[in-house]
Design a protein around this motif. Sequence first.
Motif, mmCIF file in Angstrom:
data_model
loop_
_atom_site.group_PDB
_atom_site.id
_atom_site.type_symbol
_atom_site.label_atom_id
_atom_site.label_comp_id
_atom_site.label_asym_id
_atom_site.label_seq_id
_atom_site.Cartn_x
_atom_site.Cartn_y
_atom_site.Cartn_z
ATOM 1 N N GLY A 37 51.216 44.427 3.246
ATOM 2 C CA GLY A 37 51.457 46.033 3.540
ATOM 3 C C GLY A 37 49.567 46.973 3.699
ATOM 4 O O GLY A 37 49.831 47.943 3.320
ATOM 5 N N SER A 38 48.660 45.871 3.879
ATOM 6 C CA SER A 38 47.747 46.630 4.201
ATOM 7 C C SER A 38 47.019 46.248 5.576
ATOM 8 O O SER A 38 45.508 45.587 5.893
ATOM 9 C CB SER A 38 46.439 46.126 3.403
ATOM 10 N N THR A 39 47.717 45.956 6.735
ATOM 11 C CA THR A 39 47.142 45.733 8.285
ATOM 12 C C THR A 39 46.155 47.198 8.487
ATOM 13 O O THR A 39 45.303 46.208 8.689
ATOM 14 C CB THR A 39 49.163 45.829 8.814
ATOM 15 N N ASP A 40 46.053 47.925 8.194
ATOM 16 C CA ASP A 40 45.252 49.274 8.811
ATOM 17 C C ASP A 40 44.031 48.813 7.614
ATOM 18 O O ASP A 40 42.828 49.031 8.769
ATOM 19 C CB ASP A 40 45.607 50.177 8.473
ATOM 20 N N ALA A 41 44.450 48.453 6.471
ATOM 21 C CA ALA A 41 42.481 48.400 6.517
ATOM 22 C C ALA A 41 42.024 47.041 6.298
ATOM 23 O O ALA A 41 41.099 47.037 6.352
ATOM 24 C CB ALA A 41 43.039 48.742 4.512
ATOM 25 N N VAL A 42 42.790 46.096 6.947
ATOM 26 C CA VAL A 42 42.185 44.681 7.336
ATOM 27 C C VAL A 42 42.063 45.186 8.447
ATOM 28 O O VAL A 42 40.418 44.700 9.119
ATOM 29 C CB VAL A 42 43.122 43.664 7.338
ATOM 30 N N ALA A 43 42.267 45.430 9.493
ATOM 31 C CA ALA A 43 41.691 45.969 10.597
ATOM 32 C C ALA A 43 40.511 46.891 11.177
ATOM 33 O O ALA A 43 39.909 46.149 11.178
ATOM 34 C CB ALA A 43 43.229 46.522 11.664
ATOM 35 N N ALA A 44 40.665 47.768 9.617
ATOM 36 C CA ALA A 44 38.964 48.811 9.811
ATOM 37 C C ALA A 44 38.387 47.680 9.512
ATOM 38 O O ALA A 44 37.404 47.956 9.809
ATOM 39 C CB ALA A 44 39.829 49.999 8.530
ATOM 40 N N ASP A 45 38.512 46.791 8.501
ATOM 41 C CA ASP A 45 37.550 46.307 7.540
ATOM 42 C C ASP A 45 37.223 45.091 8.208
ATOM 43 O O ASP A 45 35.667 45.131 9.434
ATOM 44 C CB ASP A 45 38.205 44.889 6.950
ATOM 45 N N LEU A 46 37.572 44.213 9.758
ATOM 46 C CA LEU A 46 37.290 43.660 10.750
ATOM 47 C C LEU A 46 36.845 44.183 11.887
ATOM 48 O O LEU A 46 35.240 43.913 12.615
ATOM 49 C CB LEU A 46 38.391 42.802 11.378
ATOM 50 N N ASP A 47 37.253 45.504 12.522
ATOM 51 C CA ASP A 47 36.713 46.184 13.215
ATOM 52 C C ASP A 47 35.186 46.589 12.340
ATOM 53 O O ASP A 47 33.853 46.708 13.374
ATOM 54 C CB ASP A 47 37.223 48.086 13.147
ATOM 55 N N ARG A 48 34.562 47.081 11.639
ATOM 56 C CA ARG A 48 33.558 47.237 11.009
ATOM 57 C C ARG A 48 32.709 45.538 10.613
ATOM 58 O O ARG A 48 31.127 45.878 10.951
ATOM 59 C CB ARG A 48 34.109 47.879 9.520
ATOM 60 N N LEU A 49 33.518 44.376 10.943
ATOM 61 C CA LEU A 49 32.289 43.822 10.243
ATOM 62 C C LEU A 49 31.540 42.922 11.473
ATOM 63 O O LEU A 49 30.669 42.689 12.194
ATOM 64 C CB LEU A 49 33.516 42.322 10.072
ATOM 65 N N LYS A 50 32.943 43.420 13.047
ATOM 66 C CA LYS A 50 32.758 42.909 14.503
ATOM 67 C C LYS A 50 31.470 43.986 14.930
ATOM 68 O O LYS A 50 30.238 43.663 15.561
ATOM 69 C CB LYS A 50 33.858 43.242 15.333
#
Length: 196
Positions: A37-50
């Motif tokens: 249930g953490s799709t949004d959090a993971v997406a935000a983390d990957l965007d930040r990492l990118k």
Amino acid sequence: MRAGPADRREVWLVETIVSGMAGRYATALFELAQEAGSTDAVAADLDRLKAMIAESADLARLVKSPVFSADEQLKAMTAVLSAAGMTGISANFVKLVAQNRRLFALPSICAAFTALVSASRGQSTAQVTVAEPLSDTYYAALKEALAQKTGKDVSLDVSVDPSILGGLIVKVGSRMVDASLKTKLNSIRHAMKEVR
């Protein structure tokens, strides 16, 4: 239970969005994030990492260079993730990618993950390449223009490539519009050669 036409179409769409090694990693991460249930959090983390990779030449070199060993990449990425405050699924995933010597594919994995998240929401993802970062105003205007053109809510996956000199390149699905200054100059150069 047999899959109906709509189910087969959805499977085909997902397979079209993500393919190859980066697609397999992105799909595994997406399924794990959905279960947690953490799709949004993971997406935000990957965007930040990118964004961090795009802003730091040293980090980009670490990600892309085959010279570093898996241990060196893992140690360095662990430090980067810790400094960025990234934990949980995202951090563990990036560490796994580093251990498996697949760090070079991280930008492609991030893009495939973004596409999967968008598809799950009924959105379309546009891959946009620009010469310099977009201002919030231009970002919003581009997003609105693409939404009007496609008839869908469009999420933007923006990457900066100074070599295009100016303008932008937009890819939505199989359609691509190359309005970069580099392409226009190459067209003029080609036309000038034909005139001689």
